[in-house]
Design a protein around this motif. Structure first.
Motif, PDB file in Angstrom:
ATOM      1  N   LEU A   1       0.817  -1.210   0.000  1.00  0.00           N
ATOM      2  CA  LEU A   1       0.000   0.000   0.000  1.00  0.00           C
ATOM      3  C   LEU A   1       0.852   1.261   0.000  1.00  0.00           C
ATOM      4  O   LEU A   1       1.934   1.310   0.590  1.00  0.00           O
ATOM      5  CB  LEU A   1      -0.909   0.015   1.231  1.00  0.00           C
ATOM      6  CG  LEU A   1      -2.012  -1.049   1.281  1.00  0.00           C
ATOM      7  CD1 LEU A   1      -2.757  -0.966   2.606  1.00  0.00           C
ATOM      8  CD2 LEU A   1      -2.971  -0.881   0.118  1.00  0.00           C
ATOM      9  N   LYS A   2       0.330   2.279  -0.677  1.00  0.00           N
ATOM     10  CA  LYS A   2       0.992   3.584  -0.696  1.00  0.00           C
ATOM     11  C   LYS A   2      -0.067   4.658  -0.854  1.00  0.00           C
ATOM     12  O   LYS A   2      -1.044   4.472  -1.590  1.00  0.00           O
ATOM     13  CB  LYS A   2       1.995   3.669  -1.851  1.00  0.00           C
ATOM     14  CG  LYS A   2       2.778   4.975  -1.881  1.00  0.00           C
ATOM     15  CD  LYS A   2       3.835   4.971  -2.960  1.00  0.00           C
ATOM     16  CE  LYS A   2       4.658   6.251  -2.921  1.00  0.00           C
ATOM     17  NZ  LYS A   2       5.706   6.272  -3.955  1.00  0.00           N
ATOM     18  N   SER A   3       0.117   5.776  -0.164  1.00  0.00           N
ATOM     19  CA  SER A   3      -0.804   6.906  -0.289  1.00  0.00           C
ATOM     20  C   SER A   3      -0.508   7.648  -1.585  1.00  0.00           C
ATOM     21  O   SER A   3       0.458   8.410  -1.669  1.00  0.00           O
ATOM     22  CB  SER A   3      -0.663   7.849   0.913  1.00  0.00           C
ATOM     23  OG  SER A   3      -1.058   7.201   2.098  1.00  0.00           O
ATOM     24  N   GLN A   4      -1.314   7.412  -2.592  1.00  0.00           N
ATOM     25  CA  GLN A   4      -1.139   8.042  -3.899  1.00  0.00           C
ATOM     26  C   GLN A   4      -2.410   7.840  -4.708  1.00  0.00           C
ATOM     27  O   GLN A   4      -3.125   6.860  -4.527  1.00  0.00           O
ATOM     28  CB  GLN A   4       0.059   7.443  -4.642  1.00  0.00           C
ATOM     29  CG  GLN A   4       0.460   8.223  -5.881  1.00  0.00           C
ATOM     30  CD  GLN A   4       1.807   7.760  -6.431  1.00  0.00           C
ATOM     31  OE1 GLN A   4       2.360   6.750  -6.007  1.00  0.00           O
ATOM     32  NE2 GLN A   4       2.335   8.501  -7.380  1.00  0.00           N
ATOM     33  N   ARG A   5      -2.686   8.771  -5.604  1.00  0.00           N
ATOM     34  CA  ARG A   5      -3.865   8.657  -6.458  1.00  0.00           C
ATOM     35  C   ARG A   5      -3.535   7.810  -7.688  1.00  0.00           C
ATOM     36  O   ARG A   5      -2.475   7.968  -8.280  1.00  0.00           O
ATOM     37  CB  ARG A   5      -4.352  10.039  -6.893  1.00  0.00           C
ATOM     38  CG  ARG A   5      -4.872  10.908  -5.754  1.00  0.00           C
ATOM     39  CD  ARG A   5      -5.322  12.259  -6.274  1.00  0.00           C
ATOM     40  NE  ARG A   5      -5.789  13.116  -5.215  1.00  0.00           N
ATOM     41  CZ  ARG A   5      -7.024  13.097  -4.729  1.00  0.00           C
ATOM     42  NH1 ARG A   5      -7.904  12.241  -5.231  1.00  0.00           N
ATOM     43  NH2 ARG A   5      -7.384  13.907  -3.760  1.00  0.00           N
ATOM     44  N   ILE A   6      -4.478   6.966  -8.068  1.00  0.00           N
ATOM     45  CA  ILE A   6      -4.248   6.109  -9.230  1.00  0.00           C
ATOM     46  C   ILE A   6      -4.156   6.943 -10.509  1.00  0.00           C
ATOM     47  O   ILE A   6      -3.426   6.593 -11.436  1.00  0.00           O
ATOM     48  CB  ILE A   6      -5.344   5.020  -9.341  1.00  0.00           C
ATOM     49  CG1 ILE A   6      -4.881   3.916 -10.295  1.00  0.00           C
ATOM     50  CG2 ILE A   6      -6.688   5.616  -9.748  1.00  0.00           C
ATOM     51  CD1 ILE A   6      -5.761   2.687 -10.276  1.00  0.00           C
ATOM     52  N   SER A   7      -4.843   8.075 -10.553  1.00  0.00           N
ATOM     53  CA  SER A   7      -4.773   8.943 -11.737  1.00  0.00           C
ATOM     54  C   SER A   7      -3.380   9.547 -11.896  1.00  0.00           C
ATOM     55  O   SER A   7      -2.892   9.728 -13.014  1.00  0.00           O
ATOM     56  CB  SER A   7      -5.818  10.054 -11.638  1.00  0.00           C
ATOM     57  OG  SER A   7      -5.671  10.781 -10.438  1.00  0.00           O
TER      58      SER A   7
ATOM     59  N   ARG B   1      -4.669   1.458 -17.917  1.00  0.00           N
ATOM     60  CA  ARG B   1      -5.768   1.598 -16.962  1.00  0.00           C
ATOM     61  C   ARG B   1      -7.022   1.018 -17.605  1.00  0.00           C
ATOM     62  O   ARG B   1      -7.590   1.595 -18.528  1.00  0.00           O
ATOM     63  CB  ARG B   1      -5.972   3.063 -16.593  1.00  0.00           C
ATOM     64  CG  ARG B   1      -6.959   3.232 -15.441  1.00  0.00           C
ATOM     65  CD  ARG B   1      -6.975   4.644 -14.922  1.00  0.00           C
ATOM     66  NE  ARG B   1      -7.844   4.793 -13.777  1.00  0.00           N
ATOM     67  CZ  ARG B   1      -8.014   5.933 -13.113  1.00  0.00           C
ATOM     68  NH1 ARG B   1      -7.351   7.030 -13.495  1.00  0.00           N
ATOM     69  NH2 ARG B   1      -8.825   6.002 -12.081  1.00  0.00           N
ATOM     70  N   VAL B   2      -7.447  -0.129 -17.091  1.00  0.00           N
ATOM     71  CA  VAL B   2      -8.578  -0.832 -17.695  1.00  0.00           C
ATOM     72  C   VAL B   2      -9.898  -0.544 -16.983  1.00  0.00           C
ATOM     73  O   VAL B   2     -10.967  -0.938 -17.452  1.00  0.00           O
ATOM     74  CB  VAL B   2      -8.325  -2.357 -17.699  1.00  0.00           C
ATOM     75  CG1 VAL B   2      -7.113  -2.700 -18.563  1.00  0.00           C
ATOM     76  CG2 VAL B   2      -8.143  -2.895 -16.276  1.00  0.00           C
ATOM     77  N   HIS B   3      -9.812   0.136 -15.840  1.00  0.00           N
ATOM     78  CA  HIS B   3     -10.995   0.426 -15.027  1.00  0.00           C
ATOM     79  C   HIS B   3     -10.634   1.608 -14.145  1.00  0.00           C
ATOM     80  O   HIS B   3      -9.449   1.881 -13.920  1.00  0.00           O
ATOM     81  CB  HIS B   3     -11.340  -0.821 -14.187  1.00  0.00           C
ATOM     82  CG  HIS B   3     -12.603  -0.736 -13.400  1.00  0.00           C
ATOM     83  ND1 HIS B   3     -12.646  -0.196 -12.136  1.00  0.00           N
ATOM     84  CD2 HIS B   3     -13.875  -1.124 -13.690  1.00  0.00           C
ATOM     85  CE1 HIS B   3     -13.890  -0.265 -11.678  1.00  0.00           C
ATOM     86  NE2 HIS B   3     -14.654  -0.822 -12.606  1.00  0.00           N
ATOM     87  N   ARG B   4     -11.642   2.297 -13.644  1.00  0.00           N
ATOM     88  CA  ARG B   4     -11.324   3.455 -12.795  1.00  0.00           C
ATOM     89  C   ARG B   4     -10.508   3.064 -11.564  1.00  0.00           C
ATOM     90  O   ARG B   4      -9.801   3.888 -10.980  1.00  0.00           O
ATOM     91  CB  ARG B   4     -12.610   4.169 -12.364  1.00  0.00           C
ATOM     92  CG  ARG B   4     -13.525   3.346 -11.483  1.00  0.00           C
ATOM     93  CD  ARG B   4     -14.779   4.110 -11.133  1.00  0.00           C
ATOM     94  NE  ARG B   4     -15.662   3.319 -10.287  1.00  0.00           N
ATOM     95  CZ  ARG B   4     -16.835   3.758  -9.835  1.00  0.00           C
ATOM     96  NH1 ARG B   4     -17.252   4.961 -10.186  1.00  0.00           N
ATOM     97  NH2 ARG B   4     -17.579   2.995  -9.069  1.00  0.00           N
TER      98      ARG B   4
END
Length: 241
Positions: free
Chosen positions: A175-181, A194-197
């Motif tokens: 785990l890491k605090s970061q946005r997937i975007s 990126r295949v899904h949100r």
């Protein structure tokens, strides 16, 4: 207010000298020392010091790699014996630096400048710290009570979980605090899609693509994980594959 400082320097004599130069400053507490880049990254992530005296050339990770992996952009004073790094930092007005050997007077001047800029991201530092390659090559993640550097090619897929992301690698989630975007823009789109949100997959770990009963698609990973694929994710996969 007492400021917390970290010294990251692989030379024992240089560490002792920095600690000695800090002693006259009663409002600064030395909370940790590190003799390599990986330990420095761990200490920055876990202790969140106000000031970091950071050597550029260290074992395991360089000072620039430490900043790249931790995302730290303020309260940094570089220490270096290599003038080309110091000049680049100075020209970009990125940070102050201490060119070895340095005196107490020069140390105090750098410290005073760091105090004034405390809490402000140093202008130009992003350009100085930018990875050598155009795309993210590794990430710093938690490993039990410590930290480790994870090469991105080892990541099978990434899943968004609230305000964190989980990197799935070697049968474990990190785990890491970061946005997937944010991650999506940093990864090589020829290898990560990126295949899904909520999901980014590594194409090297993809075993197949299946159509589900609802006429949607599912990505079947080599480890058996089945990942939902949105309509836009399917188009991205088609474009790459």
């Amino acid at each position: 207010m007492t400021l917390r400082a970290l010294i990251a320097e692989d030379e024992p004599l240089a560490r002792r000298l920095l600690a000695e130069y800090l002693r006259p400053h009663a409002d600064i507490s030395l909370v940790a020392e590190a003799d390599n880049g990986l330990d420095a990254a761990r200490a920055i992530t876990e202790l969140k010091p106000d000031l970091v005296f950071l050597d550029i050339q260290m074992p395991k990770l360089t000072g620039l790699e430490v900043l790249e992996l931790t995302g730290r952009r303020d309260g940094i004073i570089f220490t270096t014996a290599y003038d080309q790094h110091a000049m680049r930092a100075f020209e970009l007005h990125a940070v102050d630096y201490l060119l070895k050997p340095f005196s107490q007077v020069r140390f105090d001047a750098a410290l005073e400048r760091a105090r004034r800029l405390l809490g402000q991201a140093a202008p130009g530092l992003e350009r100085l710290v930018a990875p050598a390659g155009p795309r993210l090559a590794r990430v710093l993640v938690r490993d039990g009570d410590g930290m480790q550097v994870l090469p991105v090619e080892d990541i099978a897929y990434i899943e968004a979980q609230a305000d964190q992301v989980a990197f799935h690698a070697h049968g474990r989630d990190h785990l890491k605090s970061q946005r997937i975007s944010e991650l999506e823009t940093q990864l090589d789109p020829a290898h990560f899609v990126r295949v899904h949100r909520s999901f980014i997959i590594n194409l090297a770990a993809l075993q197949g693509l299946e159509r589900s009963d609802s006429d949607a698609h599912v990505a079947r990973m080599r480890n058996g994980k089945r990942i939902p694929v949105s309509r836009s994710g399917y188009e991205r996969l088609r474009a790459v594959l």
